[in-house]
Design a protein around this motif. Structure first.
Motif, PDB file in Angstrom:
ATOM      1  N   UNK A 328       0.829  -1.187   0.000  1.00 54.63           N
ATOM      2  CA  UNK A 328       0.000   0.000   0.000  1.00 54.63           C
ATOM      3  C   UNK A 328       0.867   1.241   0.000  1.00 54.63           C
ATOM      4  N   UNK A 329       0.223   2.386   0.181  1.00 51.10           N
ATOM      5  CA  UNK A 329       0.958   3.645   0.217  1.00 51.10           C
ATOM      6  C   UNK A 329       1.822   3.704   1.462  1.00 51.10           C
ATOM      7  N   UNK A 330       3.097   4.084   1.319  1.00 51.61           N
ATOM      8  CA  UNK A 330       4.019   4.051   2.443  1.00 51.61           C
ATOM      9  C   UNK A 330       4.929   5.270   2.419  1.00 51.61           C
ATOM     10  N   UNK A 331       5.486   5.564   3.608  1.00 47.40           N
ATOM     11  CA  UNK A 331       6.514   6.583   3.778  1.00 47.40           C
ATOM     12  C   UNK A 331       7.721   5.925   4.423  1.00 47.40           C
ATOM     13  N   UNK A 332       8.906   6.185   3.899  1.00 48.59           N
ATOM     14  CA  UNK A 332      10.131   5.538   4.385  1.00 48.59           C
ATOM     15  C   UNK A 332      10.989   6.546   5.141  1.00 48.59           C
ATOM     16  N   UNK A 333      11.549   6.104   6.292  1.00 47.37           N
ATOM     17  CA  UNK A 333      12.416   6.924   7.127  1.00 47.37           C
ATOM     18  C   UNK A 333      13.739   6.163   7.334  1.00 47.37           C
ATOM     19  N   UNK A 334      14.831   6.609   6.728  1.00 46.82           N
ATOM     20  CA  UNK A 334      16.111   5.915   6.919  1.00 46.82           C
ATOM     21  C   UNK A 334      16.624   6.078   8.348  1.00 46.82           C
ATOM     22  N   UNK A 335      17.212   5.015   8.871  1.00 48.88           N
ATOM     23  CA  UNK A 335      17.729   4.997  10.247  1.00 48.88           C
ATOM     24  C   UNK A 335      19.239   4.831  10.212  1.00 48.88           C
ATOM     25  N   UNK A 336      19.934   5.591  11.066  1.00 49.31           N
ATOM     26  CA  UNK A 336      21.385   5.477  11.193  1.00 49.31           C
ATOM     27  C   UNK A 336      21.780   5.926  12.587  1.00 49.31           C
ATOM     28  N   UNK A 338      22.652   7.948  15.441  1.00 51.66           N
ATOM     29  CA  UNK A 338      22.555   9.384  15.737  1.00 51.66           C
ATOM     30  C   UNK A 338      22.196  10.210  14.513  1.00 51.66           C
ATOM     31  N   UNK A 339      21.556   9.551  13.507  1.00 55.30           N
ATOM     32  CA  UNK A 339      21.136  10.268  12.318  1.00 55.30           C
ATOM     33  C   UNK A 339      22.256  10.656  11.397  1.00 55.30           C
ATOM     34  N   UNK A 340      23.409  10.034  11.553  1.00 53.65           N
ATOM     35  CA  UNK A 340      24.572  10.368  10.728  1.00 53.65           C
ATOM     36  C   UNK A 340      25.076   9.108  10.024  1.00 53.65           C
ATOM     37  N   UNK A 341      25.762   9.305   8.921  1.00 49.07           N
ATOM     38  CA  UNK A 341      26.322   8.174   8.208  1.00 49.07           C
ATOM     39  C   UNK A 341      25.295   7.472   7.347  1.00 49.07           C
ATOM     40  N   UNK A 342      25.703   6.363   6.717  1.00 51.28           N
ATOM     41  CA  UNK A 342      24.789   5.613   5.837  1.00 51.28           C
ATOM     42  C   UNK A 342      23.677   4.942   6.637  1.00 51.28           C
ATOM     43  N   UNK A 343      22.558   4.713   5.965  1.00 50.87           N
ATOM     44  CA  UNK A 343      21.412   4.081   6.625  1.00 50.87           C
ATOM     45  C   UNK A 343      21.716   2.609   6.905  1.00 50.87           C
ATOM     46  N   UNK A 344      21.450   2.193   8.139  1.00 55.92           N
ATOM     47  CA  UNK A 344      21.620   0.792   8.522  1.00 55.92           C
ATOM     48  C   UNK A 344      20.294   0.061   8.590  1.00 55.92           C
ATOM     49  N   UNK A 345      19.182   0.797   8.536  1.00 55.68           N
ATOM     50  CA  UNK A 345      17.852   0.198   8.568  1.00 55.68           C
ATOM     51  C   UNK A 345      16.860   1.233   8.043  1.00 55.68           C
ATOM     52  N   UNK A 346      15.639   0.803   7.853  1.00 61.41           N
ATOM     53  CA  UNK A 346      14.589   1.692   7.354  1.00 61.41           C
ATOM     54  C   UNK A 346      13.304   1.464   8.149  1.00 61.41           C
ATOM     55  N   UNK A 347      12.669   2.556   8.546  1.00 61.99           N
ATOM     56  CA  UNK A 347      11.351   2.500   9.178  1.00 61.99           C
ATOM     57  C   UNK A 347      10.313   2.863   8.124  1.00 61.99           C
ATOM     58  N   UNK A 348       9.402   1.949   7.852  1.00 61.63           N
ATOM     59  CA  UNK A 348       8.343   2.186   6.883  1.00 61.63           C
ATOM     60  C   UNK A 348       7.013   2.352   7.588  1.00 61.63           C
ATOM     61  N   UNK A 349       6.312   3.408   7.212  1.00 63.86           N
ATOM     62  CA  UNK A 349       4.989   3.699   7.766  1.00 63.86           C
ATOM     63  C   UNK A 349       3.966   3.535   6.646  1.00 63.86           C
ATOM     64  N   UNK A 350       3.031   2.611   6.826  1.00 63.30           N
ATOM     65  CA  UNK A 350       2.002   2.335   5.823  1.00 63.30           C
ATOM     66  C   UNK A 350       0.711   3.058   6.207  1.00 63.30           C
ATOM     67  N   UNK A 351       0.079   3.659   5.217  1.00 66.86           N
ATOM     68  CA  UNK A 351      -1.165   4.389   5.434  1.00 66.86           C
ATOM     69  C   UNK A 351      -2.362   3.483   5.183  1.00 66.86           C
ATOM     70  N   UNK A 352      -3.406   3.695   5.970  1.00 66.22           N
ATOM     71  CA  UNK A 352      -4.637   2.914   5.855  1.00 66.22           C
ATOM     72  C   UNK A 352      -5.446   3.432   4.666  1.00 66.22           C
TER      73      UNK A 352
END
Length: 815
Positions: A328-336, A338-352
């Motif tokens: 479905x429709x989603x928004x992605x938030x990269x995780x690293x 302290x918010x620095x450097x390359x992304x080590x994971x991703x938080x995805x938020x799916x909309x209803x």
């Protein structure tokens, strides 16, 4: 010389065409201006609500941290670290103005800046009935208001017993250039569409309808202006609907980004401690809390760098990772870290998707409601233009046939009164959308909640009572001195009453001012009905009265909508002043449309009012005791008024709330009633006029209306309520015009005086309207909503049957 004479003659011939074209242009500009003002106001209101929702999401993060400390036993008055929390909030809010943490009594614990108006907002939780004007409450429990262009939001902090112990207050100064640009673009589109429609109108009148065709076209002459007006409003309406949808979608995604960014920062902080994304434990709990706090989120997922799903959660908690994953429709938030450097994971938020569809549908309905209200007013303006054009082309012919005044077709007398009634109700209905709330804002803080609920209804009750009083007096005044006296004196009293409302500084002053308004309303309303009674032939009274009632509801619908818009922009007091000023328009209508008839009582009035006019109060009692007139009141007028006001103004909001409907849904259902009366009522009035037995129409109306109320006992839901309201509206259309024709055909009425008898009938109508909320409210308290409505419907049905069996019929030659 001949050439000059010919050119002057040609100029004179072209002048009527020019005048008609200019009149059509004025109607087009007024109609487009109204729909534009309503749409822009609704768009601005939507933008303010969206900003308040965004601010609430930011303030709720701070309140959640404080609430967690309170749940661990920390007293709010001794809470340490508030300055740090507020400073963190300031850094997160780009348009920050001020923030504070306060106790429920208004005591300031800590603040940055000086939030405005939060003391009034705290009363929304302690005494809901005394909630001040301008304060809105969200479904989550937060309250917000607009102060000098700034948005102030207060999020409650609750104690262990769920009572409100304090609040986090956040004030922002919106600087959303995108919304400002959207408003400007909307205005540009409106101007462009209006100019294009005006050009098309000019071309049609110049080339497609010459003057001789315009004079002989009759009703057909309004086809092109009507089609162009509908086209212009339809194109702008489509644009407005799409704008509302786009704004809501953008705001939903923006708010999701705001709440998702908060969880992103928390997870980045944890990753900064050296914890690997796959080793996070309990991360489902904050994910579930986030989904629960923002219902448009269907679920959240934590993904590794490779895209593997590590954790899933929705508002109910952890979800199995192994299950098939819906898309479905989603928004992605990269995780690293302290918010620095390359992304080590991703938080995805799916909309209803379902909730988004519901929200889009609601915005479309909001836009469609605005368009519908504007179209009602536009059609009324077009009808006025048609009336003026008919007069302009028909008067010379009538004067040559021996009519020195060029009187209008007496079968269309209602068309003369309809614009006046529309303008009168438009001005009088301006404060109806906020009057109880405004009365509530004038209550002192010492008024307890239960008494406040009764006191804020006092201005409306007094207004209705005074309207009943002058309804009795206006008929006698019309019989004695003519219809123009109650109409003009009522307008003058209404102006004074509205100005007094604008100056009222207490509930007592507002109540006295609304009493003046009620006195003026009763005089003018009955005077206009007296004009119909005197001028309309018996065979056309039903359709003429239905036409006037249609103008009344059209003015009521559009006036209430414009008043709500003005109240948001300039405040309630200014709306009362605007209403007083706009009452000049119906006065102008009286002098331009109806004034030639002020001295023409003549044979028509004498024939209608055959017999002496008896003026003693004992004659009123004898009239009420008759089997025909008295039974009309007891079996039709009063029961319908009880059902009408009891359902529409009292029961419907409570019923819709119990069924999960919103305030907007209540308004749209009520609009169904108005549309039926406006556009179906005159048509049914013409059918009733052609019928020889008006009694059957009255009985059929009662049967249809009672079935509508009884249906709510067997069917529930928003659609069931809509069906009941439509059936009650059809009952009004069936019986409304026939009641007046039936009443005026009675011998007892002719002996009493038609104007006076009409006043008595309308006074009984007002009495039923006053009794309706009390009767239905008492039934609700003892039997519940469905049972109370069923008993009301049964009473209405029995009263209708009694009228049908007891009241006498009328000979065809009398109607």
């Amino acid at each position: 010389m001949t050439a000059l004479s010919g050119s002057a003659t040609a100029a004179r011939k072209r002048r009527p065409l020019r005048d008609v074209l200019l009149a059509c242009m004025v109607v087009l500009l007024l109609a487009q201006g109204l729909i534009g003002a309503l749409s822009l106001s609704a768009l601005k209101h939507l933008a303010a609500d969206n900003t308040a929702e965004r601010v609430e999401r930011l303030a709720r993060r701070t309140s959640a941290q404080i609430q967690m400390g309170m749940s661990l036993g920390k007293p709010l008055a001794q809470f340490f670290g508030l300055s740090a929390l507020l400073d963190e909030l300031r850094q997160e809010v780009p348009d920050f103005r001020a923030a504070a943490v306060v106790l429920a009594d208004g005591t300031l614990l800590d603040s940055i800046g000086d939030p405005a108006g939060f003391q009034d907002m705290l009363g929304a939780w302690s005494v809901p009935a005394a909630q001040p004007a301008g304060v809105s409450r969200t479904a989550s429990g937060a309250v917000h208001k607009t102060v000098a262009g700034d948005v102030v939001v207060a999020v409650p902090l609750r104690l262990a017993d769920a009572s409100v112990g304090g609040a986090v207050v956040l004030q922002v100064a919106p600087r959303d250039m995108r919304q400002a640009g959207l408003m400007l673009e909307n205005a540009r589109v409106l101007v462009g569409i209006t100019l294009a429609a005006a050009l098309l109108l000019a071309l049609i009148f110049r080339y497609a309808m010459p003057l001789h065709e315009l004079a002989s076209a009759g009703r057909a002459r309004m086809v092109f202006p009507l089609l162009i007006l509908l086209l212009a409003q339809g194109v702008y309406a489509a644009y407005t609907v799409n704008t509302f949808r786009s704004v809501w979608m953008d705001v939903t995604q923006d708010n999701t980004r705001i709440v998702g960014r908060g969880l992103q920062q928390d997870l980045n902080r944890v990753l900064g401690y050296g914890v690997a994304p796959g080793s996070l434990r309990g991360v489902e709990q904050p994910m579930a809390r986030l989904a629960a706090s923002f219902p448009v989120i269907s679920e959240l997922r934590l993904l590794s760098r490779e895209g593997t799903v590590l954790n899933r959660a929705d508002a109910h908690g952890r979800l199995p990772v192994e299950e098939p994953l819906p898309e479905g429709q989603r928004l992605a938030f990269p995780l690293s870290a302290d918010g620095q450097g390359p992304a080590s994971a991703t938080l995805e938020v799916f909309l209803d998707e379902d909730r988004i569809s519901d929200g889009v549908r609601a915005r479309i309905l909001d836009a469609a409601t605005v368009v519908a209200v504007a179209m009602v007013a536009a059609i009324e303006l077009l009808l006025l233009l048609a009336l003026m054009m008919d007069r302009a082309f028909a008067v010379p012919a009538r004067r040559t046939s021996g009519d020195p005044l060029g009187l209008d077709d007496q079968s269309k007398v209602g068309a003369l009164v309809r614009p006046v009634m529309f303008g009168f109700l438009f001005a009088m209905a301006l404060p109806l959308s906020f009057l109880p709330i405004y009365a509530r804002s004038l209550l002192s803080s010492a008024d307890p909640g239960q008494e406040a609920a009764l006191l804020m209804a006092l201005p409306i009750a007094v207004e209705m009572g005074c309207g009943l009083l002058t309804a009795l007096l206006a008929g006698r005044l019309a019989d004695r001195r003519g219809w123009q006296w109650p109409v003009l004196s009522g307008l003058a009293v209404s102006v004074a009453g509205n100005l007094a409302c604008a100056l009222a500084g207490s509930l007592a002053e507002l109540t006295l001012a609304r009493a003046l308004v009620g006195l003026g309303y009763g005089l003018t309303w009955m005077g206009l009905q007296g004009f119909i009674v005197i001028r309309s032939p018996a065979a056309y009274r039903g359709r003429n009265m239905a036409t006037v009632i249609a103008g009344l509801f059209a003015g009521h619908l559009s006036g209430a909508a414009v008043g709500a818009m003005l109240a948001q922009q300039v405040g309630p007091s200014a709306v009362f002043s605007v209403g007083a000023f706009l009452l000049v328009l119906p006065a102008l209508g009286v002098f331009t449309l109806m004034w030639p008839y002020r001295h023409i009582a003549g044979q028509k009035a004498a024939s209608v009012a055959a017999g002496p006019i008896i003026r003693s109060w004992s004659s009123v009692a004898r009239l009420l005791a008759t089997r025909d007139f008295g039974m009309l009141l007891i079996g039709s007028i009063v029961p319908f008024s009880i059902a009408q006001v009891g359902l529409l103004t009292y029961a419907l909001p409570l019923y819709m709330e119990a069924q999960g409907g919103t305030a907007a849904s209540v308004g749209r259902v009520l609009m169904l009633y108005g549309f039926c009366v406006i556009y179906i009522g005159p048509w049914m009035g013409r059918l009733a006029d052609r019928s020889a037995n008006k009694k059957h129409w009255i009985a059929l109306g009662g049967l249809v209306g009672s079935v509508g109320l009884l249906s709510l006992y067997f069917a529930t839901g928003v659609y069931a309520a809509a069906v009941a309201v439509v059936l009650l509206a059809l009952a009004s259309c069936l019986a409304g015009g026939a009641q007046t024709a039936y009443m005026l055909s009675l011998n007892d009425v002719q002996q009493y005086g038609p104007g006076g008898a009409t006043s008595v009938m309308r006074a009984a109508d007002k009495f039923g309207q006053m009794l309706g909320p009390l009767a239905v409210g008492g039934l609700f308290a003892s039997m519940g909503i469905s049972g109370g409505l069923a008993v009301t419907g049964a009473f209405y049905l029995l009263a209708t049957l009694a009228f049908f069996l007891v009241a006498p019929g009328v000979r065809p030659d009398r109607v």
